[in-house]
Enzyme design. Sequence first.
Site, PDB file in Angstrom:
ATOM      1  N   SER A  62       0.853  -1.191   0.000  1.00  0.00           N
ATOM      2  CA  SER A  62       0.000   0.000   0.000  1.00  0.00           C
ATOM      3  C   SER A  62       0.885   1.235   0.000  1.00  0.00           C
ATOM      4  O   SER A  62       2.062   1.155   0.386  1.00  0.00           O
ATOM      5  CB  SER A  62      -0.869  -0.003   1.252  1.00  0.00           C
ATOM      6  OG  SER A  62      -1.445   1.275   1.465  1.00  0.00           O
ATOM      7  N   TYR A 111      -3.299  -0.804  10.236  1.00  0.00           N
ATOM      8  CA  TYR A 111      -3.208  -1.104   8.796  1.00  0.00           C
ATOM      9  C   TYR A 111      -1.845  -0.671   8.265  1.00  0.00           C
ATOM     10  O   TYR A 111      -1.173  -1.416   7.553  1.00  0.00           O
ATOM     11  CB  TYR A 111      -4.331  -0.357   8.075  1.00  0.00           C
ATOM     12  CG  TYR A 111      -4.404  -0.569   6.585  1.00  0.00           C
ATOM     13  CD1 TYR A 111      -3.658   0.221   5.708  1.00  0.00           C
ATOM     14  CD2 TYR A 111      -5.232  -1.533   6.043  1.00  0.00           C
ATOM     15  CE1 TYR A 111      -3.738   0.040   4.343  1.00  0.00           C
ATOM     16  CE2 TYR A 111      -5.323  -1.711   4.663  1.00  0.00           C
ATOM     17  CZ  TYR A 111      -4.581  -0.913   3.828  1.00  0.00           C
ATOM     18  OH  TYR A 111      -4.666  -1.098   2.457  1.00  0.00           O
TER      19      TYR A 111
HETATM   20  C1  GCO Z   1      -7.355   4.878   4.246  1.00  0.00           C
HETATM   21  C2  GCO Z   1      -7.379   3.973   3.026  1.00  0.00           C
HETATM   22  C3  GCO Z   1      -5.934   3.722   2.597  1.00  0.00           C
HETATM   23  C4  GCO Z   1      -5.815   3.232   1.163  1.00  0.00           C
HETATM   24  C5  GCO Z   1      -5.068   1.950   1.018  1.00  0.00           C
HETATM   25  C6  GCO Z   1      -4.629   1.783  -0.429  1.00  0.00           C
HETATM   26  O1  GCO Z   1      -8.099   4.630   5.209  1.00  0.00           O
HETATM   27  O2  GCO Z   1      -6.556   5.839   4.199  1.00  0.00           O
HETATM   28  O3  GCO Z   1      -8.047   2.752   3.268  1.00  0.00           O
HETATM   29  O4  GCO Z   1      -5.373   2.901   3.579  1.00  0.00           O
HETATM   30  O5  GCO Z   1      -6.987   3.045   0.517  1.00  0.00           O
HETATM   31  O6  GCO Z   1      -3.933   1.983   1.801  1.00  0.00           O
HETATM   32  O7  GCO Z   1      -3.424   1.123  -0.512  1.00  0.00           O
END
Ligand code: GCO
Length: 253
Positions: A144, A157
């Site tokens: 990501s 995440y």
């Molecule tokens: C958020 C999103 C991001 C991106 C994801 C794409 O909450 O900022 O979900 O995390 O969409 O990382 O790679």
Amino acid sequence: MTNKHPLFDLSGRHALLTGSSRGLGLAMARGLASAGARVTLNGRDEAALSEAVRQLKAEGYDAAGITCDITKSDELHEAFSGLGAVDILVNNAGIQIRAPFLEHSAETWRRMFDTHVMGAVLPSQAVLPGMIERGQGKIINICSLMSEVGRKTIVPYTTMKGALKMLTRGMATELGHHNIQVNGIGPGYFATEMNRALMDDPTFDAFVKNRTPAARWGQPGELAGAAIFLASPASDFVNGQVLYVDGGILAAL
Ligand code: GCO
């Protein structure tokens, strides 16, 4: 049938993509299938998985599906046992949980680790013996833009996506001499259901469009090219890299 450049031709290859009933996983599966691969989709929701397989078959592709929770080793090995040779593994399964750092529970941290990190380790360990025996293989970990930068409310995440970047480098280091290439794809902000709440928020929508040089959200099909490249002979000397498909957001202050 479009004629395929040999460097990007996946004819005769079998690709398995985790978390591919919808969104980026399904879009990458469609891309690999369009380059000639036989694709096996994976998801926990049998109905969604069956619909995704039906769609790909209706488009003329060779597609199948396995329903299993890839974070559960026994369930995974049972589901994978009937797959035959897997030439390309795309570790895409992922979840997003947004909350202030102090409000994320230990259970959330464990769930995020199990899904993102062990959800890549366990499928890789399941398919690698065959890849090593055949002397070739491609593993693509879906990282990501959060493998490089943080954002408020998504620290778990971000942590796991950073771990996936280093897992990619570590696996590439250990497996390269088997002619197995392990690389990553780092999507930027894409128009997916996981991001529906963000897209529907006018402030966040404007933030993404202002911070991204391409001035827009990515569309899931725009990941297909990177997936085909890292799954094909064109990337046989590419090891341990993360290819960011992010509209330029990581390049810009
Ligand atoms: C958020 C999103 C991001 C991106 C994801 C794409 O909450 O900022 O979900 O995390 O969409 O990382 O790679």
